[in-house]
Scaffold this active site. Structure first.
Site, PDB file in Angstrom:
ATOM      1  N   CYS A   1       0.829  -1.193   0.000  1.00 14.29           N
ATOM      2  CA  CYS A   1       0.000   0.000   0.000  1.00 14.29           C
ATOM      3  C   CYS A   1       0.876   1.260   0.000  1.00 14.29           C
ATOM      4  O   CYS A   1       1.935   1.298   0.628  1.00 14.29           O
ATOM      5  CB  CYS A   1      -0.931   0.102   1.205  1.00 14.29           C
ATOM      6  SG  CYS A   1      -2.055  -1.278   1.323  1.00 14.29           S
TER       7      CYS A   1
ATOM      8  N   ARG B   1       3.921  -0.278  -4.886  1.00 19.53           N
ATOM      9  CA  ARG B   1       3.715  -0.839  -3.546  1.00 19.53           C
ATOM     10  C   ARG B   1       2.424  -1.642  -3.452  1.00 19.53           C
ATOM     11  O   ARG B   1       2.195  -2.366  -2.479  1.00 19.53           O
ATOM     12  CB  ARG B   1       3.657   0.296  -2.504  1.00 19.53           C
ATOM     13  CG  ARG B   1       4.915   1.124  -2.457  1.00 19.53           C
ATOM     14  CD  ARG B   1       4.759   2.232  -1.436  1.00 19.53           C
ATOM     15  NE  ARG B   1       4.579   1.704  -0.111  1.00 19.53           N
ATOM     16  CZ  ARG B   1       5.551   1.376   0.717  1.00 19.53           C
ATOM     17  NH1 ARG B   1       6.797   1.522   0.332  1.00 19.53           N
ATOM     18  NH2 ARG B   1       5.296   0.905   1.912  1.00 19.53           N
TER      19      ARG B   1
ATOM     20  N   TRP C   1      -2.712  -2.803  -1.676  1.00 18.02           N
ATOM     21  CA  TRP C   1      -2.379  -4.217  -1.846  1.00 18.02           C
ATOM     22  C   TRP C   1      -3.177  -4.919  -0.766  1.00 18.02           C
ATOM     23  O   TRP C   1      -2.898  -4.777   0.423  1.00 18.02           O
ATOM     24  CB  TRP C   1      -0.881  -4.443  -1.658  1.00 18.02           C
ATOM     25  CG  TRP C   1      -0.439  -5.835  -1.952  1.00 18.02           C
ATOM     26  CD1 TRP C   1      -0.062  -6.336  -3.164  1.00 18.02           C
ATOM     27  CD2 TRP C   1      -0.296  -6.917  -1.002  1.00 18.02           C
ATOM     28  NE1 TRP C   1       0.286  -7.658  -3.042  1.00 18.02           N
ATOM     29  CE2 TRP C   1       0.153  -8.041  -1.727  1.00 18.02           C
ATOM     30  CE3 TRP C   1      -0.515  -7.053   0.357  1.00 18.02           C
ATOM     31  CZ2 TRP C   1       0.391  -9.271  -1.125  1.00 18.02           C
ATOM     32  CZ3 TRP C   1      -0.284  -8.275   0.955  1.00 18.02           C
ATOM     33  CH2 TRP C   1       0.168  -9.370   0.219  1.00 18.02           C
TER      34      TRP C   1
ATOM     35  N   ASN D   1      -1.791   2.150   5.775  1.00 23.68           N
ATOM     36  CA  ASN D   1      -0.906   1.078   5.311  1.00 23.68           C
ATOM     37  C   ASN D   1      -0.496   0.297   6.553  1.00 23.68           C
ATOM     38  O   ASN D   1       0.065   0.869   7.481  1.00 23.68           O
ATOM     39  CB  ASN D   1       0.320   1.703   4.630  1.00 23.68           C
ATOM     40  CG  ASN D   1       1.394   0.694   4.309  1.00 23.68           C
ATOM     41  OD1 ASN D   1       1.127  -0.487   4.174  1.00 23.68           O
ATOM     42  ND2 ASN D   1       2.623   1.160   4.180  1.00 23.68           N
ATOM     43  N   GLY D   2      -0.812  -1.003   6.588  1.00 29.35           N
ATOM     44  CA  GLY D   2      -0.466  -1.813   7.757  1.00 29.35           C
ATOM     45  C   GLY D   2      -1.601  -2.766   8.067  1.00 29.35           C
ATOM     46  O   GLY D   2      -2.459  -3.014   7.208  1.00 29.35           O
TER      47      GLY D   2
ATOM     48  N   GLU E   1      17.676 -17.269  -8.229  1.00 25.11           N
ATOM     49  CA  GLU E   1      17.273 -15.911  -8.579  1.00 25.11           C
ATOM     50  C   GLU E   1      16.682 -15.850  -9.998  1.00 25.11           C
ATOM     51  O   GLU E   1      15.666 -15.187 -10.231  1.00 25.11           O
ATOM     52  CB  GLU E   1      18.480 -14.971  -8.431  1.00 25.11           C
ATOM     53  CG  GLU E   1      18.268 -13.523  -8.811  1.00 25.11           C
ATOM     54  CD  GLU E   1      17.154 -12.813  -8.027  1.00 25.11           C
ATOM     55  OE1 GLU E   1      16.644 -13.368  -7.048  1.00 25.11           O
ATOM     56  OE2 GLU E   1      16.796 -11.704  -8.443  1.00 25.11           O
TER      57      GLU E   1
ATOM     58  N   LYS F   1      12.862 -14.672 -10.850  1.00 24.30           N
ATOM     59  CA  LYS F   1      12.525 -13.581 -11.786  1.00 24.30           C
ATOM     60  C   LYS F   1      11.499 -14.061 -12.801  1.00 24.30           C
ATOM     61  O   LYS F   1      10.550 -13.360 -13.117  1.00 24.30           O
ATOM     62  CB  LYS F   1      13.775 -13.084 -12.544  1.00 24.30           C
ATOM     63  CG  LYS F   1      14.767 -12.308 -11.744  1.00 24.30           C
ATOM     64  CD  LYS F   1      14.365 -10.888 -11.414  1.00 24.30           C
ATOM     65  CE  LYS F   1      13.704 -10.765 -10.086  1.00 24.30           C
ATOM     66  NZ  LYS F   1      14.480 -10.705  -8.895  1.00 24.30           N
TER      67      LYS F   1
ATOM     68  N   GLU G   1       8.016 -14.543 -11.174  1.00 21.04           N
ATOM     69  CA  GLU G   1       7.272 -13.369 -10.717  1.00 21.04           C
ATOM     70  C   GLU G   1       6.840 -12.441 -11.833  1.00 21.04           C
ATOM     71  O   GLU G   1       5.796 -11.820 -11.726  1.00 21.04           O
ATOM     72  CB  GLU G   1       7.988 -12.614  -9.592  1.00 21.04           C
ATOM     73  CG  GLU G   1       9.333 -12.077  -9.921  1.00 21.04           C
ATOM     74  CD  GLU G   1      10.009 -11.410  -8.744  1.00 21.04           C
ATOM     75  OE1 GLU G   1       9.360 -11.085  -7.752  1.00 21.04           O
ATOM     76  OE2 GLU G   1      11.223 -11.206  -8.832  1.00 21.04           O
TER      77      GLU G   1
ATOM     78  N   HIS H   1      19.346 -36.670  -7.695  1.00 19.02           N
ATOM     79  CA  HIS H   1      18.664 -37.140  -6.487  1.00 19.02           C
ATOM     80  C   HIS H   1      17.163 -36.925  -6.561  1.00 19.02           C
ATOM     81  O   HIS H   1      16.503 -36.832  -5.526  1.00 19.02           O
ATOM     82  CB  HIS H   1      19.252 -36.441  -5.258  1.00 19.02           C
ATOM     83  CG  HIS H   1      20.712 -36.730  -5.084  1.00 19.02           C
ATOM     84  ND1 HIS H   1      21.184 -37.967  -4.724  1.00 19.02           N
ATOM     85  CD2 HIS H   1      21.798 -35.943  -5.285  1.00 19.02           C
ATOM     86  CE1 HIS H   1      22.509 -37.929  -4.683  1.00 19.02           C
ATOM     87  NE2 HIS H   1      22.900 -36.713  -5.024  1.00 19.02           N
TER      88      HIS H   1
ATOM     89  N   LYS I   1       5.970  -4.213  -3.800  1.00 20.78           N
ATOM     90  CA  LYS I   1       7.414  -3.988  -3.701  1.00 20.78           C
ATOM     91  C   LYS I   1       7.953  -4.241  -2.297  1.00 20.78           C
ATOM     92  O   LYS I   1       8.974  -4.880  -2.133  1.00 20.78           O
ATOM     93  CB  LYS I   1       7.728  -2.562  -4.147  1.00 20.78           C
ATOM     94  CG  LYS I   1       9.196  -2.219  -4.177  1.00 20.78           C
ATOM     95  CD  LYS I   1       9.890  -2.917  -5.316  1.00 20.78           C
ATOM     96  CE  LYS I   1      11.379  -2.712  -5.312  1.00 20.78           C
ATOM     97  NZ  LYS I   1      12.050  -3.741  -6.106  1.00 20.78           N
TER      98      LYS I   1
HETATM   99  C1  F6R Z   1      11.947 -10.303  -5.990  1.00 21.38           C
HETATM  100  C2  F6R Z   1      11.596  -9.347  -4.979  1.00 21.38           C
HETATM  101  C3  F6R Z   1      11.255  -9.835  -3.616  1.00 21.38           C
HETATM  102  C4  F6R Z   1      12.085  -9.056  -2.583  1.00 21.38           C
HETATM  103  C5  F6R Z   1      11.673  -9.460  -1.161  1.00 21.38           C
HETATM  104  C6  F6R Z   1      12.493  -8.763  -0.117  1.00 21.38           C
HETATM  105  O1  F6R Z   1      12.209  -9.699  -7.208  1.00 21.38           O
HETATM  106  O2  F6R Z   1      11.593  -8.166  -5.209  1.00 21.38           O
HETATM  107  O3  F6R Z   1      11.479 -11.189  -3.498  1.00 21.38           O
HETATM  108  O4  F6R Z   1      13.427  -9.326  -2.805  1.00 21.38           O
HETATM  109  O5  F6R Z   1      10.324  -9.141  -0.969  1.00 21.38           O
HETATM  110  O6  F6R Z   1      12.343  -7.385  -0.164  1.00 21.38           O
HETATM  111  P1  F6R Z   1      13.381  -6.422   0.534  1.00 21.38           P
HETATM  112  O7  F6R Z   1      14.675  -6.598  -0.166  1.00 21.38           O
HETATM  113  O8  F6R Z   1      12.809  -5.055   0.348  1.00 21.38           O
HETATM  114  O9  F6R Z   1      13.462  -6.841   1.963  1.00 21.38           O
END
Ligand code: F6R
Length: 634
Positions: free
Chosen positions: A2, A27, A75, A101-102, A506, A510, A513, A529, A629
């Site tokens: 949010c 966000r 969100w 937000n929360g 990673e 990517k 997501e 395995h 985010k």
């Molecule tokens: C992946 C992504 C999330 C963040 C995770 C941690 O692309 O953006 O997996 O890496 O939510 O977020 P931070 O780094 O802000 O603690």
């Protein structure tokens, strides 16, 4: 999770709120809304489901005039994403409006009580109790009513509140959700993060937990919840508005991918002076570090993958045992950390709820704590014993890219720093490694140039993949039993070994997501395995196989996949002829570099593969579905 934006001044508030919310849309983006004081008895408001462009469209049809307003992009946590659940929420008479937000933990109990005293609830959200509580306590003083209402609330919040009876005033408060005040000239702002303020000002106040803020056009007043004044310095931030714009790129994600070599170069220039590593903001002394016997890294998502690479780096450089945990596991496990442990939290946003809780757990157990973080004055950086900022600039795309490479760069430098303190690397070796490190950004740049030169080829490959992928899905879901294949549908396997294994995770993350393609990352040596059972002509196997100590082993693992009909796409060091003999579908060449630094280079093609696949599939790259985010809820 949010985004909140507030404005009070002389200008028309509506366009400013929309612009601010667009900066915060990363966000959360399932619904949005705005509430404006328009000089009448009640507050004017508009809310829409979906992205901010829907709100903008609705406001174009029915504009709301006024100079003081609050806005929200959501969100969803409590209640489905629809118009009724969108913020702002208003009291019975529409004279008070709240954005939040929360999470309010005791909302169910409060809701029952408020209903009995006549509050009419219109949504399923936890937030709505806040506005009815404020209305209950309102006696012609919004500040006192908010202060009183917050005493009844248990949970986390950043809120902004306006009342039609108090023109030009916004009352806000913060507890464990981010909030920043932007100081303008005869105008003031509130936002969930600095990037939304940069169009207007870079003079900001980072609000602390327990603060209550009253902003008017020409004043900002901060008190604590008991009403006692608190002083928070106003700070000039060095981010600029260009960093928060796409700058000619079609998406923030690709812009941020392209920023990476420059960011790593800037980190090296900033941190290495006279062949020594400098962490000026660190706050922890060498003698404190000398007491530690082990390191535990906690983080989530991409930052967790950075932590996994960090384990290889710190163990190699500082000769100290390193454990790595996802924050959500660490915090509930009664982790074995204490006075002899350094707990390093890694986080782009510095607000991730699980990482914050993990850090608090570590502190409570007496561990020394350090955070590697991108956002200035974030909750994690304020609470940790020490902080190292990545200074990567605002990361706007939801999928993290530049924050990851910046985190890796800092972990290498931390490794060098510890090697200096623990005397684990001879000076000559350090100098050699540092020299090598300085060459890495230009190698990263070469990959981006290759991508630019061959962008059409990458797009063609993505298109080809799209066709094959859908053909595979058709086979899998075909109603004709002769056509139907009893095998997994198109998915991606990412394989790596050693220091490149975390990049396999990673790369898969990517792709999942932003392109919504099932993908798994695996240590290549583990294939036999179990996962090798998945191999036939269906999965696409991305093999991260640069020159390394385990290259031959990797070749054997790839042979095993080929022998079972698997499709391979290796990432190899330029000039690698051995891999060509395995007849890959495509191969991606990276410049030669040492195994130790190679994750900084091998990750770029992985980010680009996900980007190209998502673009080919027409997905919303910067704002993938269901994600936000910064994850400030558990
Ligand atoms: C992946 C992504 C999330 C963040 C995770 C941690 O692309 O953006 O997996 O890496 O939510 O977020 P931070 O780094 O802000 O603690």
């Amino acid at each position: 999770m949010c985004g909140i934006f507030g404005y009070t001044g002389r200008k028309e508030a509506q366009p400013l709120i929309i612009q601010g919310l667009k900066h915060l849309e990363y966000r959360g983006y399932d619904s949005s809304g705005v509430a404006i004081q328009n000089g009448l008895y009640s507050i004017a408001f508009e809310k829409t489901r979906g992205k901010i462009k829907n709100l903008e469209e609705a406001l174009r049809r029915h504009p709301l005039g006024g100079h003081t307003a609050i806005g929200h992009t959501r969100w969803a946590t409590h209640g489905t994403p629809n118009q009724l659940n969108a913020h702002p929420h208003l009291d019975n008479e529409n004279k008070i409006a709240v954005v939040h937000n929360g999470i309010i933990e005791n909302y169910a109990h409060l809701k029952e009580k408020l209903k009995k005293s006549g509050a009419r609830f219109r949504s399923e959200t936890d937030t709505e109790v806040i506005v009815h509580l404020i209305a209950k306590y309102y006696r012609d003083d919004l500040e006192s009513a908010v202060r009183r209402a917050l005493k009844d609330i248990r949970g986390t919040y950043a809120i902004a509140v306006i009342c039609s009876k108090e023109p030009g005033r916004i009352v806000a408060a913060k507890l464990d959700s981010p909030l920043v005040v932007g100081i303008g000239d005869k105008e003031n702002f509130l936002a969930s993060d600095v990037s939304a303020l940069l169009e207007h000002t870079n003079q900001v106040i980072f609000v602390e937990n327990g603060d209550l803020i009253v902003i008017n056009r020409d004043s900002v007043k901060l008190t604590n919840l008991s009403g006692r004044p608190v002083h928070r310095p106003s700070v000039k931030v060095d981010w600029n508005v260009a960093q928060a714009k796409k700058g000619g790129f079609p998406h923030f994600m690709i812009k941020e991918i392209f920023e990476q070599p420059g960011i790593v170069t800037a980190i090296l220039r900033e941190r290495i002076r006279n062949a020594k590593i400098h962490f000026d903001e660190l706050k922890i002394t060498a003698s404190e570090f000398k007491k530690i016997k082990k390191i535990v890294v906690i983080a989530c998502g991409t930052a967790y993958h950075a932590g996994l690479v960090g384990k290889y780096i710190l163990e190699a450089f500082a000769d100290i045992p390193v454990g790595v945990d996802t924050s959500s596991e660490f915090r509930y496990r009664n982790p074995k950390v204490g006075k002899d442990t350094l707990v390093i939290a890694i986080s782009q946003s510095g607000e991730t709820a699980d990482t914050l809780a993990g850090l608090r757990e570590a502190k409570a157990k007496g561990a020394l704590t350090l955070v590697i973080c991108n956002v200035l004055a974030s909750s994690l950086s304020r609470e940790a014993g020490g902080v190292i900022y990545t200074h990567a600039g605002p990361e706007i795309a939801v999928a993290s890219t530049k924050a990851y490479t910046a985190q890796l760069a800092l972990l290498y430098l931390l490794g060098f720093y510890f090697a200096g303190i623990f005397k684990t690397l001879p000076n000559s070796k350090m100098r050699k490694l540092l020299k090598e490190f300085f060459q890495i950004p230009s190698k990263m740049q070469r990959i981006l140039e290759l991508y630019k030169r061959e962008e059409t080829e990458w797009a063609k490959n993505a298109h080809d993949f799209n066709k094959r992928y859908h053909a595979q899905l058709e086979k899998y879901f075909s109603t004709d039993p002769l056509k139907r294949k009893r095998s997994p549908n198109g998915f991606f396997l990412y394989l790596g070994r050693g220091i490149n294994f975390p990049n396999a995770l990673e790369g898969a993350l990517k792709l999942k997501e932003i392109a919504y393609i099932p993908a798994e990352g695996y240590p290549a040596g583990e294939m036999k395995h179990g996962p090798i059972a998945l191999i036939d002509e269906n999965p696409w196997v991305i093999c991260i196989a640069p020159a390394s100590g385990t290259y031959e082993k990797m070749i054997s693992n790839i042979q095993e996949i080929k022998a079972r009909g698997g499709i391979i796409i290796p990432i190899i060091t330029e000039g690698d002829n051995q891999m060509r003999k395995l007849n890959p579908l495509y191969s991606i060449e990276i410049p030669r570099c040492s195994e130790l630094f190679s994750p900084l280079v091998t990750v770029l093609p992985l980010q680009l593969i996900a980007y190209c696949a998502a673009r080919e599939f027409g997905e919303d790259i910067d704002q993938p579905r269901n994600l936000a985010k910064s994850v400030t809820v558990e």
